[in-house]
Design a protein around this motif. Structure first.
Motif, PDB file in Angstrom:
ATOM      1  N   LEU A  57       0.831  -1.211   0.000  1.00 17.22           N
ATOM      2  CA  LEU A  57       0.000   0.000   0.000  1.00 17.22           C
ATOM      3  C   LEU A  57       0.862   1.256   0.000  1.00 17.22           C
ATOM      4  O   LEU A  57       0.595   2.205  -0.745  1.00 17.22           O
ATOM      5  N   LYS A  58       1.918   1.244   0.793  1.00 17.49           N
ATOM      6  CA  LYS A  58       2.828   2.396   0.874  1.00 17.49           C
ATOM      7  C   LYS A  58       3.415   2.717  -0.504  1.00 17.49           C
ATOM      8  O   LYS A  58       3.506   3.886  -0.892  1.00 17.49           O
ATOM      9  N   LYS A  59       3.778   1.688  -1.239  1.00 19.90           N
ATOM     10  CA  LYS A  59       4.369   1.893  -2.574  1.00 19.90           C
ATOM     11  C   LYS A  59       3.346   2.409  -3.582  1.00 19.90           C
ATOM     12  O   LYS A  59       3.714   3.072  -4.545  1.00 19.90           O
ATOM     13  N   ASP A  63       0.798  10.523  -3.040  1.00 22.58           N
ATOM     14  CA  ASP A  63       0.890  11.723  -2.190  1.00 22.58           C
ATOM     15  C   ASP A  63       1.656  11.412  -0.904  1.00 22.58           C
ATOM     16  O   ASP A  63       1.568  10.326  -0.338  1.00 22.58           O
ATOM     17  N   LEU A  64       2.410  12.380  -0.464  1.00 22.29           N
ATOM     18  CA  LEU A  64       3.319  12.219   0.676  1.00 22.29           C
ATOM     19  C   LEU A  64       2.581  11.967   1.992  1.00 22.29           C
ATOM     20  O   LEU A  64       3.040  11.178   2.813  1.00 22.29           O
ATOM     21  N   ASN A  65       1.446  12.620   2.215  1.00 22.22           N
ATOM     22  CA  ASN A  65       0.709  12.429   3.469  1.00 22.22           C
ATOM     23  C   ASN A  65       0.249  10.988   3.656  1.00 22.22           C
ATOM     24  O   ASN A  65       0.365  10.427   4.750  1.00 22.22           O
ATOM     25  N   VAL A  70       1.015   5.588   6.303  1.00 25.06           N
ATOM     26  CA  VAL A  70       1.264   4.143   6.247  1.00 25.06           C
ATOM     27  C   VAL A  70       2.631   3.824   6.856  1.00 25.06           C
ATOM     28  O   VAL A  70       2.778   2.836   7.570  1.00 25.06           O
ATOM     29  N   ARG A  71       3.625   4.674   6.594  1.00 27.46           N
ATOM     30  CA  ARG A  71       4.954   4.472   7.200  1.00 27.46           C
ATOM     31  C   ARG A  71       4.868   4.462   8.727  1.00 27.46           C
ATOM     32  O   ARG A  71       5.559   3.690   9.386  1.00 27.46           O
ATOM     33  N   SER A  72       4.040   5.336   9.284  1.00 27.62           N
ATOM     34  CA  SER A  72       3.870   5.386  10.747  1.00 27.62           C
ATOM     35  C   SER A  72       3.303   4.078  11.282  1.00 27.62           C
ATOM     36  O   SER A  72       3.751   3.572  12.319  1.00 27.62           O
ATOM     37  N   ILE A  73       2.345   3.534  10.577  1.00 31.46           N
ATOM     38  CA  ILE A  73       1.752   2.255  10.990  1.00 31.46           C
ATOM     39  C   ILE A  73       2.795   1.136  10.882  1.00 31.46           C
ATOM     40  O   ILE A  73       2.916   0.305  11.784  1.00 31.46           O
ATOM     41  N   ILE A  74       3.556   1.142   9.806  1.00 34.27           N
ATOM     42  CA  ILE A  74       4.606   0.127   9.623  1.00 34.27           C
ATOM     43  C   ILE A  74       5.644   0.240  10.737  1.00 34.27           C
ATOM     44  O   ILE A  74       6.114  -0.772  11.261  1.00 34.27           O
ATOM     45  N   ARG A  75       5.992   1.458  11.124  1.00 33.04           N
ATOM     46  CA  ARG A  75       6.950   1.652  12.233  1.00 33.04           C
ATOM     47  C   ARG A  75       6.405   1.064  13.532  1.00 33.04           C
ATOM     48  O   ARG A  75       7.152   0.484  14.325  1.00 33.04           O
ATOM     49  N   LEU A  76       5.102   1.205  13.766  1.00 33.29           N
ATOM     50  CA  LEU A  76       4.485   0.613  14.960  1.00 33.29           C
ATOM     51  C   LEU A  76       4.617  -0.916  14.936  1.00 33.29           C
ATOM     52  O   LEU A  76       4.962  -1.528  15.949  1.00 33.29           O
TER      53      LEU A  76
END
Length: 140
Positions: A57-59, A63-65, A70-76
């Motif tokens: 999904l991230k790929k 748009d950057l937001n 999604v990056r924040s969720i992946i970091r969690l």
């Protein structure tokens, strides 16, 4: 004299029972720890497809937001994995193929050297240094 032998006999039985109880306690604690590992292994196997989907999904976002969300969720997820002793298997291109950690699903025949990783299709994971899921790779 009989009384002394009898006391000694009961004392030995008492000490043996204490030792048995201590051994049972140690064995139970060991079993509990082992069961925790297996339980967490099963749970994380079920979580891995969710993490895979988030990476895809991230790929797909432009748009950057959305990408940052999604990056924040992946970091969690990654911090949860780190806390639970789960490590990623993400081999580098042209590193040596290791069947203990990688699963070859296709081969590229145009290279002189064989059994090198050409591409990673899906990351693998270790839990307590045991393979939770092998990395899916293309090899030379």
């Amino acid at each position: 004299m009989n009384k002394k032998i009898s006391e000694e006999k009961y004392k030995n039985k008492y000490l043996m029972l204490i030792a048995d109880i201590d051994n049972i306690k140690k064995r139970c604690l060991k079993d509990i720890e082992k069961n925790k590992k297996f339980l967490s292994e099963d749970i994380f196997k079920k979580i891995l497809p969710v993490l895979d989907s988030l990476n895809i999904l991230k790929k797909s976002f432009t748009d950057l937001n959305s990408k940052n969300s999604v990056r924040s969720i992946i970091r969690l997820f990654n911090s949860l994995f780190k806390i639970n002793n789960i490590k990623e298997i993400n081999p580098k291109k042209f590193s040596k193929f290791d069947p203990k950690f990688h699963q070859a699903i296709t081969r590229v025949n145009s290279f002189k050297k064989h059994n090198l990783i050409f591409n990673v299709f899906q990351r693998g994971y270790l839990i307590f240094n045991k393979v939770l899921r092998p990395a899916l790779v293309c090899i030379t």
